[in-house]
Structure formats: structure tokens, C-alpha cells
Scaffold this motif. Structure first.
Motif, PDB file in Angstrom:
ATOM      1  N   PRO A  42       0.824  -1.213   0.000  1.00  0.00           N
ATOM      2  CA  PRO A  42       0.000   0.000   0.000  1.00  0.00           C
ATOM      3  C   PRO A  42       0.859   1.264   0.000  1.00  0.00           C
ATOM      4  O   PRO A  42       1.941   1.294   0.590  1.00  0.00           O
ATOM      5  N   ALA A  43       0.363   2.282  -0.666  1.00  0.00           N
ATOM      6  CA  ALA A  43       1.058   3.573  -0.710  1.00  0.00           C
ATOM      7  C   ALA A  43       1.071   4.215   0.668  1.00  0.00           C
ATOM      8  O   ALA A  43       0.197   3.962   1.502  1.00  0.00           O
ATOM      9  N   ASN A  44       2.082   5.013   0.897  1.00  0.00           N
ATOM     10  CA  ASN A  44       2.208   5.821   2.113  1.00  0.00           C
ATOM     11  C   ASN A  44       2.194   4.991   3.385  1.00  0.00           C
ATOM     12  O   ASN A  44       1.719   5.454   4.421  1.00  0.00           O
ATOM     13  N   THR A  45       2.718   3.771   3.297  1.00  0.00           N
ATOM     14  CA  THR A  45       2.748   2.872   4.447  1.00  0.00           C
ATOM     15  C   THR A  45       4.135   2.257   4.567  1.00  0.00           C
ATOM     16  O   THR A  45       4.681   1.767   3.582  1.00  0.00           O
ATOM     17  N   LYS A  46       4.691   2.276   5.761  1.00  0.00           N
ATOM     18  CA  LYS A  46       5.959   1.598   5.995  1.00  0.00           C
ATOM     19  C   LYS A  46       5.684   0.100   6.030  1.00  0.00           C
ATOM     20  O   LYS A  46       4.728  -0.349   6.668  1.00  0.00           O
ATOM     21  N   VAL A  47       6.506  -0.686   5.328  1.00  0.00           N
ATOM     22  CA  VAL A  47       6.363  -2.138   5.313  1.00  0.00           C
ATOM     23  C   VAL A  47       7.709  -2.778   5.601  1.00  0.00           C
ATOM     24  O   VAL A  47       8.763  -2.149   5.461  1.00  0.00           O
ATOM     25  N   MET A  48       7.666  -4.036   5.987  1.00  0.00           N
ATOM     26  CA  MET A  48       8.872  -4.802   6.260  1.00  0.00           C
ATOM     27  C   MET A  48       8.942  -5.952   5.257  1.00  0.00           C
ATOM     28  O   MET A  48       8.052  -6.809   5.232  1.00  0.00           O
ATOM     29  N   LEU A  49       9.955  -5.929   4.394  1.00  0.00           N
ATOM     30  CA  LEU A  49      10.189  -7.059   3.507  1.00  0.00           C
ATOM     31  C   LEU A  49      10.920  -8.119   4.321  1.00  0.00           C
ATOM     32  O   LEU A  49      11.974  -7.848   4.904  1.00  0.00           O
ATOM     33  N   HIS A  64      18.438   0.304  -5.973  1.00  0.00           N
ATOM     34  CA  HIS A  64      18.784   1.722  -6.071  1.00  0.00           C
ATOM     35  C   HIS A  64      17.528   2.565  -5.851  1.00  0.00           C
ATOM     36  O   HIS A  64      17.595   3.626  -5.232  1.00  0.00           O
ATOM     37  N   ASP A  65      16.379   2.051  -6.335  1.00  0.00           N
ATOM     38  CA  ASP A  65      15.110   2.777  -6.192  1.00  0.00           C
ATOM     39  C   ASP A  65      14.707   2.926  -4.727  1.00  0.00           C
ATOM     40  O   ASP A  65      14.175   3.961  -4.324  1.00  0.00           O
ATOM     41  N   LEU A  66      14.933   1.869  -3.945  1.00  0.00           N
ATOM     42  CA  LEU A  66      14.542   1.866  -2.531  1.00  0.00           C
ATOM     43  C   LEU A  66      15.674   2.328  -1.608  1.00  0.00           C
ATOM     44  O   LEU A  66      15.478   2.468  -0.402  1.00  0.00           O
ATOM     45  N   HIS A  67      16.864   2.513  -2.160  1.00  0.00           N
ATOM     46  CA  HIS A  67      18.052   2.900  -1.381  1.00  0.00           C
ATOM     47  C   HIS A  67      18.349   1.876  -0.286  1.00  0.00           C
ATOM     48  O   HIS A  67      18.580   2.228   0.865  1.00  0.00           O
ATOM     49  N   ARG A  68      18.346   0.593  -0.687  1.00  0.00           N
ATOM     50  CA  ARG A  68      18.600  -0.488   0.271  1.00  0.00           C
ATOM     51  C   ARG A  68      19.567  -1.504  -0.330  1.00  0.00           C
ATOM     52  O   ARG A  68      19.531  -1.766  -1.534  1.00  0.00           O
ATOM     53  N   GLU A  69      20.404  -2.083   0.526  1.00  0.00           N
ATOM     54  CA  GLU A  69      21.210  -3.232   0.159  1.00  0.00           C
ATOM     55  C   GLU A  69      21.512  -4.022   1.423  1.00  0.00           C
ATOM     56  O   GLU A  69      21.774  -3.457   2.474  1.00  0.00           O
ATOM     57  N   GLY A  83       9.761   2.325   2.922  1.00  0.00           N
ATOM     58  CA  GLY A  83       8.599   3.202   2.954  1.00  0.00           C
ATOM     59  C   GLY A  83       8.609   4.150   4.127  1.00  0.00           C
ATOM     60  O   GLY A  83       9.539   4.161   4.907  1.00  0.00           O
ATOM     61  N   PRO A  84       7.526   4.912   4.172  1.00  0.00           N
ATOM     62  CA  PRO A  84       6.367   4.933   3.288  1.00  0.00           C
ATOM     63  C   PRO A  84       6.754   5.418   1.885  1.00  0.00           C
ATOM     64  O   PRO A  84       7.601   6.279   1.739  1.00  0.00           O
ATOM     65  N   LEU A  85       6.111   4.816   0.887  1.00  0.00           N
ATOM     66  CA  LEU A  85       6.442   5.081  -0.511  1.00  0.00           C
ATOM     67  C   LEU A  85       5.257   5.671  -1.262  1.00  0.00           C
ATOM     68  O   LEU A  85       4.108   5.367  -0.962  1.00  0.00           O
ATOM     69  N   LYS A  86       5.574   6.468  -2.277  1.00  0.00           N
ATOM     70  CA  LYS A  86       4.552   6.990  -3.173  1.00  0.00           C
ATOM     71  C   LYS A  86       4.208   5.911  -4.202  1.00  0.00           C
ATOM     72  O   LYS A  86       5.019   5.022  -4.463  1.00  0.00           O
ATOM     73  N   GLY A 103      13.367  -8.346  -9.340  1.00  0.00           N
ATOM     74  CA  GLY A 103      12.023  -8.191  -8.797  1.00  0.00           C
ATOM     75  C   GLY A 103      11.630  -6.730  -8.707  1.00  0.00           C
ATOM     76  O   GLY A 103      12.396  -5.839  -9.077  1.00  0.00           O
ATOM     77  N   ALA A 104      10.406  -6.520  -8.208  1.00  0.00           N
ATOM     78  CA  ALA A 104       9.893  -5.160  -8.082  1.00  0.00           C
ATOM     79  C   ALA A 104       8.877  -5.080  -6.950  1.00  0.00           C
ATOM     80  O   ALA A 104       8.132  -6.034  -6.705  1.00  0.00           O
ATOM     81  N   VAL A 105       8.867  -3.934  -6.298  1.00  0.00           N
ATOM     82  CA  VAL A 105       7.821  -3.586  -5.337  1.00  0.00           C
ATOM     83  C   VAL A 105       6.888  -2.634  -6.067  1.00  0.00           C
ATOM     84  O   VAL A 105       7.330  -1.591  -6.557  1.00  0.00           O
ATOM     85  N   VAL A 106       5.618  -3.003  -6.173  1.00  0.00           N
ATOM     86  CA  VAL A 106       4.616  -2.151  -6.810  1.00  0.00           C
ATOM     87  C   VAL A 106       3.794  -1.512  -5.699  1.00  0.00           C
ATOM     88  O   VAL A 106       3.157  -2.216  -4.912  1.00  0.00           O
ATOM     89  N   VAL A 107       3.809  -0.206  -5.669  1.00  0.00           N
ATOM     90  CA  VAL A 107       3.108   0.539  -4.628  1.00  0.00           C
ATOM     91  C   VAL A 107       1.836   1.123  -5.231  1.00  0.00           C
ATOM     92  O   VAL A 107       1.872   1.825  -6.240  1.00  0.00           O
ATOM     93  N   GLU A 108       0.708   0.763  -4.614  1.00  0.00           N
ATOM     94  CA  GLU A 108      -0.602   1.220  -5.117  1.00  0.00           C
ATOM     95  C   GLU A 108      -1.338   2.014  -4.068  1.00  0.00           C
ATOM     96  O   GLU A 108      -1.236   1.773  -2.910  1.00  0.00           O
TER      97      GLU A 108
END
Length: 108
Positions: A42-49, A64-69, A83-86, A103-108
Motif C-alpha cells: 500500500p502507498a504511504n505505508t511503511k512495510v517490512m520485507l 537503487h530505487d529503494l536505497h537499500r542493500e 517506505g512509506p512510498l509513493k 524483482g519489483a515492489v509495486v506501490v498502489e
């Protein structure tokens, strides 16, 4: 009621994020691939992968999009907060097996 206790209760009632839990999104690395390859959040919500590496070798979750490694040893699990992500699509990959681990995270 004691004044400090009453103020604490009032603060807790006025801060609903105290009660909200961070949603956990499971993600598996198997045969040098991410399963599922696309996760929706979900958009605008912090999540834990929650990334479980079922391979015997390590893999580096990188985005690179999420600034994580994060390097995840074989047979281990790691939690990666995002997140929270747009709304949008945020790509990630396994740096050690970039040709297959996409892979990809799709934020809706």
C-alpha cells in the motif's frame, strides 16, 4: 487517577501509530530468483520485507530505487524496512545473481 498516568493514557489514545503494526511482506530467494518476483504494497505505508534465502549461497538484496542493500547468508532470513512510498514501481535485484534474481515492489 494520577496526573502522569492520565497524560500517558491520553498520549497513547492520540497516537494511533503506536497500535499499528508494520505489515510484513514475505519474499523468498530460491534457485537465485525472487519469489514472488513482484510484491504489492500500500502507498504511504511503511512495510517490512521479510527476505528468506533458501539457497545455500549468500545473496545481496539491492535496490537503487529503494536505497537499500543487504547481504543475506544462505539459509538465513533478513528484514528490510521500506517506505512509506509513493505509488509507483521500485525495482530490486540480487547483486550476486543479477541475471536471474530480479524483482519489483509495486506501490498502489
Amino acid at each position: 487517577m494520577h496526573k502522569p498516568l492520565g497524560l500517558l493514557l491520553l498520549a497513547l489514545l492520540l497516537a494511533p501509530e503506536v497500535w499499528a503494526e508494520t505489515p510484513e511482506i514475505p519474499l523468498v530467494i530460491k534457485d537465485h530468483r525472487f519469489e514472488p518476483a513482484t510484491v504489492k504494497v500500500p502507498a504511504n505505508t511503511k512495510v517490512m520485507l521479510v527476505v528468506e534465502n533458501r539457497d545455500a549461497t549468500p545473496e545481496e538484496f539491492e535496490s537503487h530505487d529503494l536505497h537499500r542493500e543487504k547481504v543475506i547468508a544462505g539459509g538465513k532470513t533478513a528484514k528490510i524496512a521500506v517506505g512509506p512510498l509513493k505509488p509507483g514501481t521500485y525495482k530490486f535485484f540480487g547483486e550476486f545473481h543479477e541475471d536471474t534474481a530480479q524483482g519489483a515492489v509495486v506501490v498502489e
